[in-house]
Design a protein around this motif. Structure first.
Motif, PDB file in Angstrom:
ATOM      1  N   LEU A   1      -5.888  11.187  -1.081  1.00 47.73           N
ATOM      2  CA  LEU A   1      -6.049   9.995  -1.197  1.00 47.73           C
ATOM      3  C   LEU A   1      -4.915   9.123  -0.901  1.00 47.73           C
ATOM      4  CD1 LEU A   1      -8.096   7.689  -1.502  1.00 47.73           C
ATOM      5  CD2 LEU A   1      -7.505   7.635  -4.005  1.00 47.73           C
ATOM      6  N   ALA A   2      -3.884   9.505  -1.434  1.00 43.89           N
ATOM      7  CA  ALA A   2      -2.530   8.598  -1.135  1.00 43.89           C
ATOM      8  C   ALA A   2      -2.327   9.169   0.206  1.00 43.89           C
ATOM      9  CB  ALA A   2      -1.459   9.222  -2.101  1.00 43.89           C
ATOM     10  N   LEU A   3      -2.212  10.001   0.708  1.00 43.94           N
ATOM     11  CA  LEU A   3      -1.828  10.114   2.312  1.00 43.94           C
ATOM     12  C   LEU A   3      -2.847   9.435   2.979  1.00 43.94           C
ATOM     13  CD1 LEU A   3      -0.728  14.041   2.085  1.00 43.94           C
ATOM     14  CD2 LEU A   3       0.562  11.842   2.289  1.00 43.94           C
ATOM     15  N   ALA A   4      -4.219   9.546   2.888  1.00 48.06           N
ATOM     16  CA  ALA A   4      -5.072   9.007   3.533  1.00 48.06           C
ATOM     17  C   ALA A   4      -4.999   7.438   3.744  1.00 48.06           C
ATOM     18  CB  ALA A   4      -6.556   9.460   3.239  1.00 48.06           C
ATOM     19  N   SER A   5      -4.675   6.858   2.222  1.00 54.86           N
ATOM     20  CA  SER A   5      -4.239   5.638   2.391  1.00 54.86           C
ATOM     21  C   SER A   5      -3.386   5.063   3.266  1.00 54.86           C
ATOM     22  CB  SER A   5      -4.258   5.052   0.748  1.00 54.86           C
ATOM     23  OG  SER A   5      -5.301   5.363  -0.074  1.00 54.86           O
ATOM     24  N   ILE A   6      -2.223   5.953   3.291  1.00 47.77           N
ATOM     25  CA  ILE A   6      -1.208   5.427   4.110  1.00 47.77           C
ATOM     26  C   ILE A   6      -1.435   5.592   5.465  1.00 47.77           C
ATOM     27  CG2 ILE A   6       1.113   6.241   4.730  1.00 47.77           C
ATOM     28  CD1 ILE A   6       1.771   7.371   1.890  1.00 47.77           C
ATOM     29  N   GLY A   7      -2.401   6.592   5.974  1.00 47.17           N
ATOM     30  CA  GLY A   7      -2.576   6.654   7.340  1.00 47.17           C
ATOM     31  C   GLY A   7      -3.307   5.451   7.657  1.00 47.17           C
ATOM     32  N   VAL A   8      -4.278   4.815   6.600  1.00 49.50           N
ATOM     33  CA  VAL A   8      -5.153   3.995   6.908  1.00 49.50           C
ATOM     34  C   VAL A   8      -4.173   2.687   7.244  1.00 49.50           C
ATOM     35  CG1 VAL A   8      -7.149   2.282   6.240  1.00 49.50           C
ATOM     36  CG2 VAL A   8      -7.500   4.860   6.229  1.00 49.50           C
TER      37      VAL A   8
END
Ligand code: ATP
Ligand code: MG
Lengths: 719, 235
Positions: A473-480
Motif C-alpha cells: 500500500l505504501a509503495l502504491a501510494s507513492i506511485g499514485v
C-alpha cells in the motif's frame, strides 16, 4: 408453438414490470437530473413492506396496497428528496451519483437488518385463486393480466401527466432552467417532489408486482433493476415510449433464454448476466448526451509533495508493523484486509479522482487479481503477483475501450453492468480452455490462495502478510502521488475537467482513458491478490458488485483526489465496523448501514475527509519536537506492549492520546510562529506568497511552467 | 407619481465580494428607465436583486409601495415583478405552447396568454409546436418578451434584450417594450447597446462599479458621458 407463446406471455408480463420501474427511473432522471441507483432498492423495500403487511401481519391486500403506495412511498420519496438530494443538488454529477449509490447500499443493508435474509418469505400472486383464462392459444394468469394492464395504465397516465398538464410542463421546465421556473412564479422544488413521489410509487408498484414471481431477497430484488435500467437506457433515460420498447425486448429475451437456452455448465450464469450484457450493449448502441444546463463544479486536486508522501508511506508501514505485532491472531484475520482493501480503494484515486471516471467494478478487478494469484501463485511465486497485476490491468484496459464512449452516470452504469457480468457469469464458470490455455476461475466455489515467497522467505503468517500488504500500500501510494505530480497526472486532470478541451489540446482520449483504466485495474488487482492471500480462500461473492459499493462509498467520503484515501478507506471500512461488533455484538447487522450513512453524509463535506485530516496533521509532521516525541512515545508504548506490560487497549489509548495531544500542541506552536511572523512585518510573508496571475497571462507575465497546462485547461473548461 | 418599483440603498455581494454599494433607483408606472454602464458594473445584479433571485446584503426593495425586501422570486413574480433574464429567457426543450403554459402561474389563463402572445407576435403562432430552443434568436427573445406582455406585470425588468440580435429586430422588440410601458407598467431596462434603448427611455441611470454615478433625462450630455465610459476612461 404453444410453448413459444407461453414464454412470450411470461416475457411480456415481466416486461410490463420493467417498463413500470424503468419509466419511474426515466421520470426522476429527466426531471431532476439525478440518476437513482437506489430506484430498484426502493421497489425492494416496498415489496418487503407489502409482504410484512399482508403475509406478516395478515392485513387485507387493498389496505396494504393503499398504505404502501399512497402513504409510505410518497413519505419515503419526500424524505429522500429533502434529506439526501437537496443538499447535493448544486454539487457535481459524481456527488449526486454517490448519494444514490449510498442509498442503494444502505437500503439493502437496512432490509437485511429488518428482515432476516435466512427466512423464506413467499408472497402470493394477485388473484392466485382464480383460474387462468385463455386468449386464443395462450394461457394468461390473472397476475400476468393485471401486470400488463398496470403497465398500459402507467404509460397512458404518464403521457397525459407530462404533456397535457401544467404540472408536467413545470417538471420538464425545471430540468431546462430551474431559476426561470422560479421567475415564472412556479415552484421548482415542488416539481422535483412530484417527480420523486411518482418515481418511488412506480418503483413500489414494480417491486410489489415482481416479488411474487421471484424470491424476496434484498440484493436480488434491488439488482433485478438492472433489467429496468436496460429498458431505461433504450429510452436514453428520457423517452418513455422507448423505455417501454426496451422493457419488451429485455423481458422477452430473458423469458426465451430461460426457455430455450441449452443446459450446460457454462450457460446458467449467462442467463443471470444477460440483462447486464444487454445493458452494456444498449449503453454502447444508443448515443446519449448529458442533460443540458447542468452546472458542474470541479474541485482542485491537491498536489502531494514527495517528502510528505514519503512520510505518509512510512506511517503506513509503521502502522502495519505495529498492528501486526500488537493484534491477537483472530484480530489479525479480522483486521487483515485494512491494507489490501486499502490498495483496492487507492485504485479509485487515479481513476475517479484524477481522471473523473466513475467505475463501480474495481472490486471485480480485484477479483481477477485474486484468481490469477490463486492459480499461478499456488506456491507463492513472486512473478505471479506481477502477472496478477498485468492481467487485471489488461482487463481494465479492455473495459475502457467500450467505455470510451461513456461518461458520468453512463460509465457508472456500464461498469456496474460489467461487474454483474463478471460475478454472475464469468466468475461462476468452470475451468475452460481458451486458445489452448487452461483457464480456471473460482472453480464454481472457492480457490485457495497462499502467501508470496519473498526471495526464499515464505510469508504465510497473518502478521507477515499484513506487513507485506502495508508495504504494498505504501509503495502504491507513492506511485499514485508521483503520477499526480507527473505529466500524465496533469493530463488526466485536464481530461476530467473537459474532454473536449483535452482533445483540443492535442491529447489522445482513447489512449489516456485506456491507460488510466489499466493502471487503476492493475492497482485493484494487486489489492485483490493481497486480499486473497489474507483470506486464504476466495470465492466469487467476495468480489461482487454489492460488496464493492461500500468500498467505493468510503473512498468517496475519504476524498477521491487524495492519495491518503487508500489507507483511510481500508481503515475506515474494516476498522470501525469490526470494532463495533467486538464491543456490541448485537450491532452486527446495523453496522452494515454505516458506509451507506457515511456516503449520505458526503453532502456536508464534498472534498472528503482526508484533505482536512492532512491539514490537521501537517503541523505535527513539520514540527521538530512534536514528531520525534510522537515517534518515540509510540515506539516506547509498542515495546511495552511487546513485552506484555500493557495490553492492546492500553496501547491504543496511549497512542491515540499522545497523537491528539501533540497535534493540538503543534498546531498551537505553528499559530504562535505565524503570529510572530506577522508581527515582524508582513512584507516577508507577502513576498513568499506566489503571485496570482490570471490564466490568460500565464507565460507572459511570468515564465511558463509545466503545471500551467492544467490550470489553462481548467480555465478553458470553465469558460 | 409614486414609484411602482423602488430600490433604496441596495448593497449586494457575490461570494463576499461587494458588487453593489448602495444603489437607489425608482421606476414609476408607465415609465421606462434605462440602466446603463460598462461590463461588470453590476447591472444584472441590480435586476436579480429586484426580482428576488439574488439576496440584498442591505437596503430595501419596494414594489407598489409595499416593502418586499427578502421575498423569494416566486412571491415577487406573483406580486407582479417580471424579470426577463440575460440570455434567452425561454425553456429550450419545451414547445412554444408549453412555454406559454409556463406563464400561467401568475394568474392569467392559458387562453388569454396565447391570445395576447399570438396577436403581438404572429410568428409564434406559426411555431407553436416547435421546441423553443430551435427558434431563431429573435423569435426566442419574442417568446421571452411575451411573458412581459401576457402576464400583466406591474414591473418589467429586462436584461440585455438586444444580445446577439440584428438592429432591426432589436428596434421591433423595443417598440413592444414601449407599448408595454404605455399600459402603465414600470419598465427597467438594462442595455449595453445604449442607442437602442435611449430612444424609448424616459430616464436613464449610469451604473459604474456598483454605484449609480449619474441619472437624469437621456439627453446628449449623458450620452457623451457614456461614450467616454465605454471608450475607456479609467474605471
Ligand atoms: N455568480 C457570480 N459569482 C461571482 N461573481 C459574480 C457572479 N455574478 C457576477 N459576479 C461579479 O459581479 C460583478 C457584477 O456583475 P453583473 O453581472 O451584475 O455585471 P453587469 O453590469 O451585468 O455586466 P455585463 O454588462 O457584462 O452583463 C462582476 O464583477 C462579476 O464578475
Ligand atoms: Mg449583465
Amino acid at each position: 408453438m404453444d410453448q413459444f407463446i407461453t414464454f412470450g406471455i411470461v416475457g411480456l408480463s415481466t416486461a410490463a414490470i420493467y417498463a413500470v420501474i424503468g419509466s419511474g427511473l426515466v421520470l426522476t432522471y429527466s426531471t431532476t437530473g439525478v440518476f437513482n441507483f437506489a430506484h430498484g432498492a426502493a421497489g425492494m423495500l416496498a415489496a418487503f413492506c407489502y409482504w410484512q403487511f399482508t403475509v406478516g401481519w395478515g392485513w387485507p391486500v387493498p389496505v396494504a396496497l393503499v398504505l404502501v403506495l399512497l402513504v409510505l412511498a410518497p413519505a419515503f420519496a419526500l424524505l429522500v428528496e429533502r434529506a439526501v438530494l437537496r443538499p447535493v443538488q448544486a454539487l457535481g454529477e459524481a456527488e449526486r451519483l454517490v448519494m444514490t449509490v449510498a442509498m442503494l447500499s444502505g437500503l439493502i443493508a437496512a432490509a437485511r437488518w429488518i428482515w432476516d435474509p435466512n427466512v423464506a418469505r413467499p408472497l402470493p400472486t394477485f388473484f392466485a385463486d382464480r383460474k387462468p383464462f385463455h386468449l386464443g392459444p395462450a394461457t394468461v394468469t390473472w397476475h400476468q393480466a393485471i401486470t400488463m394492464a398496470v403497465a398500459v395504465a402507467v404509460a397512458i397516465g404518464l403521457r397525459v401527466l407530462m404533456y397535457r398538464t401544467r404540472t408536467g410542463a413545470e417538471m420538464r421546465a425545471t430540468v431546462d432552467d430551474r431559476a426561470l421556473v422560479g421567475l415564472a412564479g412556479a415552484r421548482p422544488v415542488r416539481a422535483n417532489q412530484v417527480a420523486w413521489i411518482l418515481g418511488t410509487q412506480l418503483a413500489a408498484i414494480g417491486g410489489i408486482l415482481i416479488a411474487p414471481t421471484v424470491t424476496l431477497d434484498a440484493s436480488q430484488l434491488s439488482l433485478l433493476i438492472v433489467s429496468a435500467y436496460t429498458a431505461a437506457v433504450f429510452g436514453r433515460l428520457r423517452s418513455l415510449p422507448m423505455t417501454f420498447v426496451g422493457a419488451i425486448v429485455v423481458g422477452c429475451m430473458e423469458s426465451y433464454l430461460a426457455g430455450y437456452l441449452p443446459q450446460n455448465a457454462y450457460l446458467p450464469g449467462l442467463r443471470l448476466a444477460a440483462p447486464a450484457l444487454l445493458l452494456f450493449a444498449a449503453l454502447l448502441a444508443f448515443p446519449h448526451r448529458r442533460l443540458r444546463g447542468r452546472d458542474r463544479r470541479l474541485r482542485q486536486i491537491p498536489v502531494p509533495t514527495m517528502a510528505g508522501t514519503g512520510l505518509f508511506a512510512l506511517v503506513v508501514v509503521a502502522f502495519g508493523v505495529v498492528l501486526a505485532t500488537v493484534l491477537s491472531a483472530p484480530d489479525l484475520i479480522t483486521y487483515g484486509p485494512i491494507f489490501s482493501l486499502g490498495v483496492v480503494a487507492l485504485s479509485y484515486v487515479p481513476l475517479a479522482g484524477y481522471a473523473g471516471q466513475i467505475s463501480l467494478c474495481q472490486l471485480s478487478m480485484a477479483g481477477i487479481g485474486a484468481v490469477v494469484w490463486a492459480h499461478l501463485g499456488a506456491h507463492g511465486e513472486l512473478w505471479a503477483l506481477l502477472v496478477a497485476v498485468v492481467v487485471s490491468a489488461v482487463a481494465g484496459g479492455l473495459i475502457a475501450l467500450p467505455a470510451l464512449r461513456l461518461s458520468g452516470v453512463y460509465l457508472a452504469l456500464g461498469t456496474a453492468a460489467f461487474a454483474v457480468v463478471l460475478d454472475q457469469w464469468i466468475f461462476t464458470l468452470p475451468t475452460f480452455k481458451l486458445f489452448g490455455v487452461q483457464i480456471g476461475l473460482f472453480d464454481q466455489g472457492s480457490v485457495t490462495a497462499v502467501g508470496p515467497d519473498l526471495f526464499g522467505l515464505h510469508l504465510d503468517s497473518e502478521s507477515q502478510l499484513m506487513v507485506f500488504a502495508a508495504v504494498c500500500l505504501a509503495l502504491a501510494s507513492i506511485g499514485v502521488a508521483a503520477l499526480r505530480r507527473g505529466r500524465f497526472g496533469r493530463r488526466l486532470i485536464a481530461l476530467r475537467d473537459s474532454e473536449a478541451a483535452y482533445a483540443t489540446l492535442g491529447g489522445n482520449l482513447l489512449l489516456a482513458k485506456a491507460l488510466v483504466f489499466a493502471l487503476a485495474s492493475g492497482i485493484a488487482g494487486l489489492g485483490g491478490a493481497l486480499y486473497g492471500m489474507q483470506l486464504q480462500s476466495v470465492s466469487a461473492t467476495q468480489f461482487n458488485l454489492v460488496a464493492g459499493l461500500p468500498i467505493f462509498l468510503v473512498a468517496v467520503v475519504g476524498g477521491l483526489g487524495a492519495v491518503g484515501s487508500g489507507l483511510f478507506t481500508g481503515t475506515a471500512y474494516v476498522g470501525p465496523i469490526n470494532a463495533l461488533i467486538a464491543i456490541a455484538p448485537w450491532s452486527q447487522n446495523a453496522v452494515a448501514l454505516l458506509p451507506g450513512l457515511a456516503g449520505v453524509g458526503l453532502g456536508r463535506n464534498p472534498d472528503g475527509v482526508v484533505p482536512s485530516m492532512r491539514s490537521e496533521w501537517a503541523p505535527v509532521a513539520r514540527d521538530r519536537i512534536a514528531l520525534p516525541v510522537l515517534v518515540l512515545g509510540i515506539a516506547a508504548a509498542w515495546v511495552l506492549r511487546l513485552a506484555d506490560v500493557i495490553d492492546g487497549w492500553v496501547f491504543c489509548g496511549v497512542a491515540l492520546v499522545l497523537a491528539l495531544a501533540l497535534r493540538g500542541w503543534a498546531a498551537a506552536r505553528q499559530r504562535a510562529v505565524l503570529a510572530a511572523a506577522v508581527a515582524a512585518g508582513s512584507a516577508g510573508a507577502e513576498a513568499a506568497a506566489p503571485e496570482e496571475v490570471p490564466v490568460e497571462w500565464l507565460g507572459i507575465r511570468r515564465a511558463w511552467r509545466p503545471e500551467d497546462e492544467e490550470v489553462l485547461a481548467r480555465g478553458i473548461a470553465a469558460g | 407619481m409614486s414609484a411602482l418599483l423602488e430600490l433604496r440603498g441596495i448593497r449586494a455581494a457575490h461570494e463576499r465580494i461587494n458588487v453593489l454599494h448602495g444603489v437607489d433607483l425608482a421606476v414609476a408606472a408607465g415609465q421606462v428607465v434605462a440602466l446603463l454602464g460598462p461590463n461588470g458594473a453590476g447591472k444584472t445584479t441590480v435586476l436579480r436583486v429586484a426580482a428576488g433571485v439574488h439576496p440584498a446584503a442591505s437596503g430595501r426593495l419596494l414594489v407598489g409601495g409595499r416593502d418586499v425586501t427578502g421575498a423569494d422570486p416566486r412571491r415577487l413574480a406573483r406580486a407582479g415583478v417580471c424579470l426577463i433574464p440575460e440570455g434567452r429567457g425561454v425553456f429550450p426543450n419545451l414547445t412554444v405552447r408549453d412555454n406559454l403554459l409556463m406563464m400561467t402561474f401568475t394568474g392569467r389563463s392559458r387562453a388569454e396568454i396565447e391570445e395576447i402572445a399570438f396577436t403581438r407576435f404572429p410568428i409564434l403562432a406559426k411555431r407553436a409546436s416547435q421546441q423553443a430552443g430551435t427558434l431563431s434568436g429573435g423569435e426566442q427573445q419574442m417568446l421571452a418578451l411575451a411573458r412581459g406582455l401576457a402576464t400583466d406585470p406591474a414591473v418589467l425588468l429586462l436584461d440585455e434584450l438586444s444580445m446577439g440580435l440584428a438592429p432591426l429586430v432589436v428596434g421591433r422588440l423595443y417598440e413592444q417594450v414601449a407599448e408595454i410601458a404605455r399600459q402603465g407598467v414600470a419598465v427597467l431596462v438594462v442595455e449595453q447597446f445604449a442607442a437602442a434603448v435611449l430612444g424609448i427611455a424616459d430616464h436613464a441611470a449610469v451604473l459604474v462599479r456598483g454605484r449609480v454615478q449619474r441619472q437624469g433625462h437621456p439627453d446628449s450630455g449623458l450620452r457623451a458621458e457614456l461614450s467616454a465610459l465605454y471608450m475607456g476612461s479609467p474605471l
